[in-house]
Design a protein around this motif. Structure first.
Motif, PDB file in Angstrom:
ATOM      1  N   HIS A 243      42.118  40.013  51.154  1.00  0.00           N
ATOM      2  CA  HIS A 243      40.757  40.405  50.156  1.00  0.00           C
ATOM      3  C   HIS A 243      40.639  39.042  49.197  1.00  0.00           C
ATOM      4  N   SER A 244      39.464  39.180  49.096  1.00  0.00           N
ATOM      5  CA  SER A 244      38.686  38.169  48.162  1.00  0.00           C
ATOM      6  C   SER A 244      37.785  38.452  47.335  1.00  0.00           C
ATOM      7  N   ALA A 245      37.512  38.146  46.053  1.00  0.00           N
ATOM      8  CA  ALA A 245      36.271  38.603  44.844  1.00  0.00           C
ATOM      9  C   ALA A 245      36.035  37.520  44.230  1.00  0.00           C
ATOM     10  N   ALA A 246      34.580  37.561  43.948  1.00  0.00           N
ATOM     11  CA  ALA A 246      34.244  36.780  42.688  1.00  0.00           C
ATOM     12  C   ALA A 246      34.278  37.519  41.512  1.00  0.00           C
ATOM     13  N   HIS A 247      34.450  36.910  40.198  1.00  0.00           N
ATOM     14  CA  HIS A 247      34.335  37.543  39.037  1.00  0.00           C
ATOM     15  C   HIS A 247      33.674  37.177  37.943  1.00  0.00           C
ATOM     16  N   ILE A 248      33.274  35.809  37.781  1.00  0.00           N
ATOM     17  CA  ILE A 248      32.367  35.234  36.912  1.00  0.00           C
ATOM     18  C   ILE A 248      31.550  34.288  37.714  1.00  0.00           C
TER      19      ILE A 248
END
Length: 198
Positions: free
Chosen positions: A115-120
């Protein structure tokens, strides 16, 4: 040479205790490899709970803090693995360990991205942040490098601090400089040296 990304890696012990540490993730095809030196809480945690998260900190003080004994940074639960990730980050990735290459000094843990995700948003690079990162790495090698080499490199990186640092980068630099000064028995500060002027 492989691509290495400097991140904050988080692992958890069997009783759920979080360990947060700066780590260079080594790219190997589609996988990423952790190679901690023994002894290491990271190794113990991965043996008990073979997952880890890697975060890209939005505040360089996290890296400087972690190498100078300041590890109490906000974290959040991971999405797909049992663990936590850095709260204030541009993004994070979660990994499952699929293979271990044993070694008496530096075992290698192969991580498969789950899993990977961008936050800001990421708005741009800052030379002072890069200087803090390099100084942080130097501060973990005080037992390996000649003191004059350390000081020479710190003086070079100080130029970027003087020219481009904001308050966070300056504070991070001060933490690292205090650590280096204590190890080398120095009382003066590199940023105060006449040769540090731009």
């Amino acid at each position: 040479m492989p691509l290495i990304l400097e991140t904050i890696v988080t692992t958890t012990s069997p009783d759920g205790e979080l360990h947060l540490v700066p780590f260079g993730l080594i790219q190997d095809g589609a996988d990423w490899v952790l190679a901690p030196f023994r002894p290491s809480p990271t190794i113990l945690n991965l043996e008990a709970n073979p997952v880890f998260a890697a975060s890209s900190p939005s505040d360089i003080r996290v890296i400087a803090g972690a190498v100078t004994g300041r590890r109490d940074w906000a974290t959040l639960p991971c999405d797909r693995i049992p663990g936590r990730r850095l709260a204030d980050s541009f993004g994070h990735a979660e990994f499952e360990v699929t293979d271990v290459e044993p070694d008496a000094t530096r075992p290698r843990y192969r991580g498969r991205l789950v899993h990977s995700a961008a936050h800001i948003p990421f708005f741009g690079y800052n030379r002072a942040q890069a200087a803090v990162l390099e100084a942080a790495i130097l501060s973990t090698r005080l037992h390996m490098l000649d003191p004059e080499k350390i000081l020479t490199e710190m003086r070079y990186h100080a130029i970027a601090i003087i020219k481009t640092a904001g308050p966070a980068e300056r504070e991070a630099w001060d933490w690292i400089e205090d650590k280096v000064a204590a190890a080398l028995g120095r009382s003066d500060r590199i940023l105060d040296e006449p040769t540090a002027a731009p």
